[in-house]
Scaffold this motif. Structure first.
Motif, PDB file in Angstrom:
ATOM      1  N   GLU A   1       0.820  -1.203   0.000  1.00 57.22           N
ATOM      2  CA  GLU A   1       0.000   0.000   0.000  1.00 57.22           C
ATOM      3  C   GLU A   1       0.859   1.259   0.000  1.00 57.22           C
ATOM      4  OE1 GLU A   1      -3.566  -1.976   2.710  1.00 57.22           O
ATOM      5  OE2 GLU A   1      -2.176  -0.560   3.647  1.00 57.22           O
ATOM      6  N   LEU A   2       0.336   2.296  -0.648  1.00 55.26           N
ATOM      7  CA  LEU A   2       0.948   3.623  -0.630  1.00 55.26           C
ATOM      8  C   LEU A   2      -0.155   4.616  -0.332  1.00 55.26           C
ATOM      9  CD1 LEU A   2       3.222   5.696  -1.181  1.00 55.26           C
ATOM     10  CD2 LEU A   2       2.572   5.604  -3.595  1.00 55.26           C
ATOM     11  N   ASP A   3       0.009   5.350   0.769  1.00 54.88           N
ATOM     12  CA  ASP A   3      -0.976   6.361   1.144  1.00 54.88           C
ATOM     13  C   ASP A   3      -0.640   7.672   0.450  1.00 54.88           C
ATOM     14  OD1 ASP A   3      -3.157   7.246   3.300  1.00 54.88           O
ATOM     15  OD2 ASP A   3      -1.616   8.796   3.178  1.00 54.88           O
ATOM     16  N   VAL A   4      -1.602   8.219  -0.275  1.00 56.44           N
ATOM     17  CA  VAL A   4      -1.428   9.506  -0.949  1.00 56.44           C
ATOM     18  C   VAL A   4      -2.562  10.417  -0.503  1.00 56.44           C
ATOM     19  CG1 VAL A   4      -1.255  10.702  -3.163  1.00 56.44           C
ATOM     20  CG2 VAL A   4      -0.394   8.361  -2.953  1.00 56.44           C
ATOM     21  N   ASN A   5      -2.235  11.359   0.353  1.00 58.06           N
ATOM     22  CA  ASN A   5      -3.243  12.308   0.845  1.00 58.06           C
ATOM     23  C   ASN A   5      -4.485  11.605   1.376  1.00 58.06           C
ATOM     24  OD1 ASN A   5      -1.552  14.423   0.017  1.00 58.06           O
ATOM     25  ND2 ASN A   5      -2.381  14.329  -2.052  1.00 58.06           N
ATOM     26  N   GLY A   6      -4.280  10.545   2.149  1.00 55.67           N
ATOM     27  CA  GLY A   6      -5.396   9.855   2.769  1.00 55.67           C
ATOM     28  C   GLY A   6      -6.075   8.822   1.893  1.00 55.67           C
ATOM     29  N   GLN A   7      -5.609   8.680   0.657  1.00 51.65           N
ATOM     30  CA  GLN A   7      -6.160   7.654  -0.223  1.00 51.65           C
ATOM     31  C   GLN A   7      -5.100   6.587  -0.450  1.00 51.65           C
ATOM     32  OE1 GLN A   7      -9.088   9.026  -3.299  1.00 51.65           O
ATOM     33  NE2 GLN A   7      -7.704  10.767  -3.305  1.00 51.65           N
TER      34      GLN A   7
ATOM     35  N   ALA B   1      -5.694   2.057  -8.205  1.00 52.32           N
ATOM     36  CA  ALA B   1      -5.576   3.427  -7.715  1.00 52.32           C
ATOM     37  C   ALA B   1      -6.974   4.034  -7.669  1.00 52.32           C
ATOM     38  CB  ALA B   1      -4.679   4.254  -8.633  1.00 52.32           C
ATOM     39  N   PRO B   2      -7.288   4.789  -6.619  1.00 56.57           N
ATOM     40  CA  PRO B   2      -8.577   5.480  -6.594  1.00 56.57           C
ATOM     41  C   PRO B   2      -8.690   6.391  -7.817  1.00 56.57           C
ATOM     42  CG  PRO B   2      -7.487   5.642  -4.459  1.00 56.57           C
ATOM     43  CD  PRO B   2      -6.492   5.063  -5.426  1.00 56.57           C
ATOM     44  N   PRO B   3      -9.904   6.591  -8.345  1.00 59.65           N
ATOM     45  CA  PRO B   3     -10.081   7.391  -9.565  1.00 59.65           C
ATOM     46  C   PRO B   3      -9.379   8.750  -9.519  1.00 59.65           C
ATOM     47  CG  PRO B   3     -12.131   6.317  -8.987  1.00 59.65           C
ATOM     48  CD  PRO B   3     -11.170   6.005  -7.871  1.00 59.65           C
ATOM     49  N   SER B   4      -9.411   9.409  -8.356  1.00 53.30           N
ATOM     50  CA  SER B   4      -8.817  10.752  -8.279  1.00 53.30           C
ATOM     51  C   SER B   4      -7.302  10.731  -8.372  1.00 53.30           C
ATOM     52  CB  SER B   4      -9.240  11.441  -6.977  1.00 53.30           C
ATOM     53  OG  SER B   4      -8.744  10.727  -5.874  1.00 53.30           O
ATOM     54  N   LEU B   5      -6.683   9.544  -8.195  1.00 56.17           N
ATOM     55  CA  LEU B   5      -5.218   9.459  -8.255  1.00 56.17           C
ATOM     56  C   LEU B   5      -4.724   8.926  -9.590  1.00 56.17           C
ATOM     57  CD1 LEU B   5      -4.364   8.087  -4.694  1.00 56.17           C
ATOM     58  CD2 LEU B   5      -4.117  10.423  -5.546  1.00 56.17           C
ATOM     59  N   ARG B   6      -5.643   8.497 -10.456  1.00 62.31           N
ATOM     60  CA  ARG B   6      -5.218   7.942 -11.741  1.00 62.31           C
ATOM     61  C   ARG B   6      -4.590   9.040 -12.594  1.00 62.31           C
ATOM     62  NH1 ARG B   6     -10.600   4.166 -12.168  1.00 62.31           N
ATOM     63  NH2 ARG B   6      -9.985   2.869 -10.402  1.00 62.31           N
ATOM     64  N   GLY B   7      -3.485   8.705 -13.218  1.00 67.69           N
ATOM     65  CA  GLY B   7      -2.795   9.689 -14.046  1.00 67.69           C
ATOM     66  C   GLY B   7      -1.868  10.594 -13.263  1.00 67.69           C
ATOM     67  N   THR B   8      -1.736  10.365 -11.941  1.00 69.87           N
ATOM     68  CA  THR B   8      -0.868  11.230 -11.133  1.00 69.87           C
ATOM     69  C   THR B   8       0.507  10.618 -10.906  1.00 69.87           C
ATOM     70  OG1 THR B   8      -1.521  10.225  -9.029  1.00 69.87           O
ATOM     71  CG2 THR B   8      -2.898  12.047  -9.855  1.00 69.87           C
ATOM     72  N   GLY B   9       0.704   9.377 -11.375  1.00 69.63           N
ATOM     73  CA  GLY B   9       1.979   8.706 -11.135  1.00 69.63           C
ATOM     74  C   GLY B   9       2.004   7.953  -9.817  1.00 69.63           C
ATOM     75  N   ALA B  10       0.881   7.967  -9.092  1.00 68.32           N
ATOM     76  CA  ALA B  10       0.848   7.309  -7.782  1.00 68.32           C
ATOM     77  C   ALA B  10       1.096   5.809  -7.900  1.00 68.32           C
ATOM     78  CB  ALA B  10      -0.490   7.572  -7.091  1.00 68.32           C
ATOM     79  N   ALA B  11       0.495   5.169  -8.906  1.00 67.55           N
ATOM     80  CA  ALA B  11       0.680   3.720  -9.061  1.00 67.55           C
ATOM     81  C   ALA B  11       2.128   3.404  -9.411  1.00 67.55           C
ATOM     82  CB  ALA B  11      -0.272   3.168 -10.120  1.00 67.55           C
ATOM     83  N   GLY B  12       2.761   4.277 -10.195  1.00 67.23           N
ATOM     84  CA  GLY B  12       4.171   4.088 -10.518  1.00 67.23           C
ATOM     85  C   GLY B  12       5.047   4.213  -9.284  1.00 67.23           C
ATOM     86  N   ARG B  13       4.728   5.170  -8.411  1.00 65.60           N
ATOM     87  CA  ARG B  13       5.499   5.319  -7.172  1.00 65.60           C
ATOM     88  C   ARG B  13       5.293   4.099  -6.277  1.00 65.60           C
ATOM     89  NH1 ARG B  13       3.199  10.325  -7.494  1.00 65.60           N
ATOM     90  NH2 ARG B  13       2.150  10.239  -5.484  1.00 65.60           N
ATOM     91  N   LEU B  14       4.066   3.582  -6.276  1.00 60.19           N
ATOM     92  CA  LEU B  14       3.794   2.356  -5.526  1.00 60.19           C
ATOM     93  C   LEU B  14       4.694   1.229  -6.033  1.00 60.19           C
ATOM     94  CD1 LEU B  14       1.955   0.466  -3.698  1.00 60.19           C
ATOM     95  CD2 LEU B  14       0.617   0.130  -5.773  1.00 60.19           C
ATOM     96  N   LEU B  15       4.752   1.058  -7.356  1.00 58.92           N
ATOM     97  CA  LEU B  15       5.555  -0.039  -7.911  1.00 58.92           C
ATOM     98  C   LEU B  15       7.041   0.163  -7.672  1.00 58.92           C
ATOM     99  CD1 LEU B  15       3.572  -0.933 -11.146  1.00 58.92           C
ATOM    100  CD2 LEU B  15       3.791  -2.275  -9.051  1.00 58.92           C
ATOM    101  N   GLU B  16       7.511   1.416  -7.676  1.00 63.09           N
ATOM    102  CA  GLU B  16       8.919   1.666  -7.328  1.00 63.09           C
ATOM    103  C   GLU B  16       9.193   1.126  -5.929  1.00 63.09           C
ATOM    104  OE1 GLU B  16      11.536   2.685  -8.870  1.00 63.09           O
ATOM    105  OE2 GLU B  16      10.802   3.739 -10.647  1.00 63.09           O
ATOM    106  N   GLY B  17       8.255   1.383  -5.009  1.00 66.51           N
ATOM    107  CA  GLY B  17       8.423   0.907  -3.635  1.00 66.51           C
ATOM    108  C   GLY B  17       8.382  -0.607  -3.555  1.00 66.51           C
ATOM    109  N   VAL B  18       7.486  -1.219  -4.339  1.00 59.82           N
ATOM    110  CA  VAL B  18       7.396  -2.680  -4.368  1.00 59.82           C
ATOM    111  C   VAL B  18       8.719  -3.264  -4.880  1.00 59.82           C
ATOM    112  CG1 VAL B  18       6.247  -4.663  -5.441  1.00 59.82           C
ATOM    113  CG2 VAL B  18       4.884  -2.733  -4.590  1.00 59.82           C
ATOM    114  N   MET B  19       9.302  -2.631  -5.912  1.00 60.00           N
ATOM    115  CA  MET B  19      10.585  -3.109  -6.453  1.00 60.00           C
ATOM    116  C   MET B  19      11.668  -3.033  -5.376  1.00 60.00           C
ATOM    117  SD  MET B  19       9.792  -3.923  -9.547  1.00 60.00           S
ATOM    118  CE  MET B  19       8.003  -3.903  -9.641  1.00 60.00           C
ATOM    119  N   ALA B  20      11.669  -1.948  -4.601  1.00 60.21           N
ATOM    120  CA  ALA B  20      12.676  -1.785  -3.553  1.00 60.21           C
ATOM    121  C   ALA B  20      12.525  -2.870  -2.485  1.00 60.21           C
ATOM    122  CB  ALA B  20      12.559  -0.398  -2.923  1.00 60.21           C
ATOM    123  N   ILE B  21      11.284  -3.182  -2.127  1.00 58.05           N
ATOM    124  CA  ILE B  21      11.033  -4.226  -1.134  1.00 58.05           C
ATOM    125  C   ILE B  21      11.492  -5.578  -1.687  1.00 58.05           C
ATOM    126  CG2 ILE B  21       9.214  -5.535   0.049  1.00 58.05           C
ATOM    127  CD1 ILE B  21       7.677  -2.798   0.226  1.00 58.05           C
TER     128      ILE B  21
END
Length: 94
Positions: A17-23, A43-63
């Motif tokens: 999980e990645l928390d982005v402004n409470g979502q 990704a919640p609809p309001s976060l789509r296209g913001t790069g949030a899912a990509g940041r999540l996957l960067e974190g998953v890769m690091a883990i």
């Protein structure tokens, strides 16, 4: 990546999980030994296209890298993302 981009493992729900402004952007997973299967990224609809899912996957890769895991990206988004990010190709399960 800023401090707000902290990806956490939620074993009870089998997802990262990645928390982005409470979502929450999340990637579900199944572990098989040292192989991590990722069937779904959401990704919640309001976060789509913001790069949030990509940041999540960067974190998953690091883990995965830190824990010596390889990844099977079942989800189309995860598969396409990994394909575009050559620096993570070594994490693809053979």
């Amino acid at each position: 990546m800023g401090m707000s981009d902290t990806v956490t493992d939620n074993p009870a729900m089998s997802r990262f999980e990645l928390d982005v402004n409470g979502q929450t952007v999340f990637a579900t997973y199944r572990r098989r030994g040292t192989i991590l299967h990722i069937p779904y990224v959401e990704a919640p609809p309001s976060l789509r296209g913001t790069g949030a899912a990509g940041r999540l996957l960067e974190g998953v890769m690091a883990i995965a890298r830190a824990e010596g895991l390889t990844i099977v990206p079942i989800c189309g988004y995860a598969a396409n993302w990994m394909h575009r990010h050559r620096e993570h190709h070594d994490l693809l399960a053979r």
